[in-house]
Design an enzyme around this catalytic site. Structure first.
Site, short mmCIF file in Angstrom:
data_model
loop_
_atom_site.label_atom_id
_atom_site.label_comp_id
_atom_site.label_asym_id
_atom_site.label_seq_id
_atom_site.Cartn_x
_atom_site.Cartn_y
_atom_site.Cartn_z
N ASN A 9 19.10 -12.99 5.66
CA ASN A 9 18.75 -12.61 4.28
C ASN A 9 18.74 -13.90 3.46
OD1 ASN A 9 18.62 -11.63 1.69
ND2 ASN A 9 20.67 -10.67 1.71
N LYS A 11 17.88 -14.36 0.47
CA LYS A 11 18.17 -14.15 -0.95
C LYS A 11 17.16 -14.93 -1.79
CE LYS A 11 22.89 -13.10 0.29
NZ LYS A 11 24.28 -13.07 -0.06
N HIS A 95 21.68 -3.74 -1.04
CA HIS A 95 22.56 -4.90 -0.90
C HIS A 95 23.53 -4.93 -2.08
CE1 HIS A 95 23.99 -9.01 -0.81
NE2 HIS A 95 23.65 -9.02 0.47
N GLU A 97 24.48 -7.21 -3.95
CA GLU A 97 23.99 -7.95 -5.12
C GLU A 97 23.02 -7.11 -5.94
OE1 GLU A 97 22.79 -11.40 -2.90
OE2 GLU A 97 24.91 -11.83 -2.52
N GLU A 167 29.16 -4.79 4.88
CA GLU A 167 29.39 -6.09 4.25
C GLU A 167 30.49 -5.97 3.21
OE1 GLU A 167 25.66 -8.68 4.60
OE2 GLU A 167 25.35 -7.45 2.84
N GLY A 173 29.46 -14.71 0.88
CA GLY A 173 29.30 -16.02 0.26
C GLY A 173 30.61 -16.68 -0.12
N SER A 213 29.79 -13.94 5.23
CA SER A 213 30.19 -15.25 5.76
C SER A 213 30.13 -15.34 7.28
CB SER A 213 31.58 -15.63 5.23
OG SER A 213 31.55 -15.74 3.82
P1 PGA Z 1 26.68 -14.55 3.39
O1 PGA Z 1 25.81 -13.32 2.84
O2 PGA Z 1 26.41 -14.64 4.87
O3 PGA Z 1 26.21 -15.74 2.63
O4 PGA Z 1 28.12 -14.21 3.11
C1 PGA Z 1 25.68 -12.14 3.57
C2 PGA Z 1 24.84 -11.16 2.83
O5 PGA Z 1 24.95 -11.08 1.59
O6 PGA Z 1 24.05 -10.42 3.43
#
Ligand code: PGA
Length: 253
Positions: A9, A11, A95, A97, A167, A173, A213
């Site tokens: 992803n 983003k 997601h 976010e 997640e 992140g 992460s």
């Molecule tokens: P990340 O994001 O690997 O940077 O923690 C995962 C995600 O939001 O799908």
């Protein structure tokens, strides 16, 4: 046997030209991978170019979001029909976010999943708890609500085209990850929730990714767990080197 599903992803990262360069490198580095299903999810504006570059490659294209209507007066939105035509096979839905910054809720997630399936896009439904929910032992309640409401009205056949990404929001992140064993416990519960909603066979077949992460140095331990069927990778999918190492998790260096 569930085939591993590893999705990147991106983003809101990479301009179109950066996405093209990146995909070029990735494509040649991953051309021999067969046992893992690989997906990359660039931004909307890069989808068309990246799609052309992926022709003939086993890397599949995914979008990061879509709107819950086929067309119409929805300024700034993108429909599943457009994604399908451009060559997307997958779409990330719900997601954290999107839920946090764009107020998506389980109802809109459900409408998006249904419309994605109607246009032969495979949804990756994201679920997971916040830090305070985690600290208050609410993980299971949160995940259960997100799954039952997000997948309301989905039948067994449709479910064969849906993947779940667990997640934990506190792990996204942040460099923090759930331990493989803790993540696996949640994955087992998710499988049970799906089995109870549909049937045991469908629960058993559903692919459940872990996200939050995921990095080259923790992917092996995660993938060794019985119910972790892949990963949704954010930050570490932005570098060719680390994404290659994640996809090749089962190969020794
Ligand atoms: P990340 O994001 O690997 O940077 O923690 C995962 C995600 O939001 O799908």
């Amino acid at each position: 046997m569930r085939k591993s599903l590893i999705a990147g992803n991106w983003k809101m990262n990479k301009t179109v030209s950066e996405a093209v360069d990146f995909t070029n490198n990735l494509k040649s580095a991953l051309r021999d991978v067969q046992d893992v299903e690989m997906v990359i999810c660039p931004t909307f504006v890069a989808l068309s170019e990246v799609s052309k570059m992926l022709e003939g490659s086993s890397i599949k294209l995914g979008a990061q979001n879509m709107y819950m209507q086929k067309n119409g007066a929805y300024t700034g939105e993108i429909s599943p029909l457009m994604l399908k035509e451009i060559g997307c096979r997958y779409v990330i839905i719900g997601h954290s976010e999107r839920r946090q910054y764009f107020r998506e809720d389980n109802k809109s997630v459900n409408a998006k999943i249904k419309l994605a399936l109607k246009y032969q896009l495979r949804p990756i439904l994201c679920v997971g708890e916040t830090l305070s929910e985690y600290q208050n032992n609410q993980t299971i309640d949160v995940v259960k609500t997100e799954i039952t409401e997000g997948l309301a009205g989905i039948d067994n056949e449709q479910m064969s085209n849906v993947a779940i990404a667990y997640e934990p929001i506190w792990a996204i992140g942040t460099g923090k990850t759930a331990t493989p064993n803790d993540a696996n416990k949640v994955h087992k519960i998710i499988r049970k929730i799906i089995s109870d909603m549909l049937d045991a066979k469908t629960g058993e077949k559903t692919r459940i990714q872990y996200g939050g992460s995921v990095k080259p140095d923790n992917i092996n331990a995660l993938m060794e767990e019985s119910d972790i069927d892949g990963a949704l990778v954010g930050g570490a999918s932005l570098s060719v080197e680390s994404f290659i190492r994640i996809v090749n998790y089962d190969k020794k260096d």
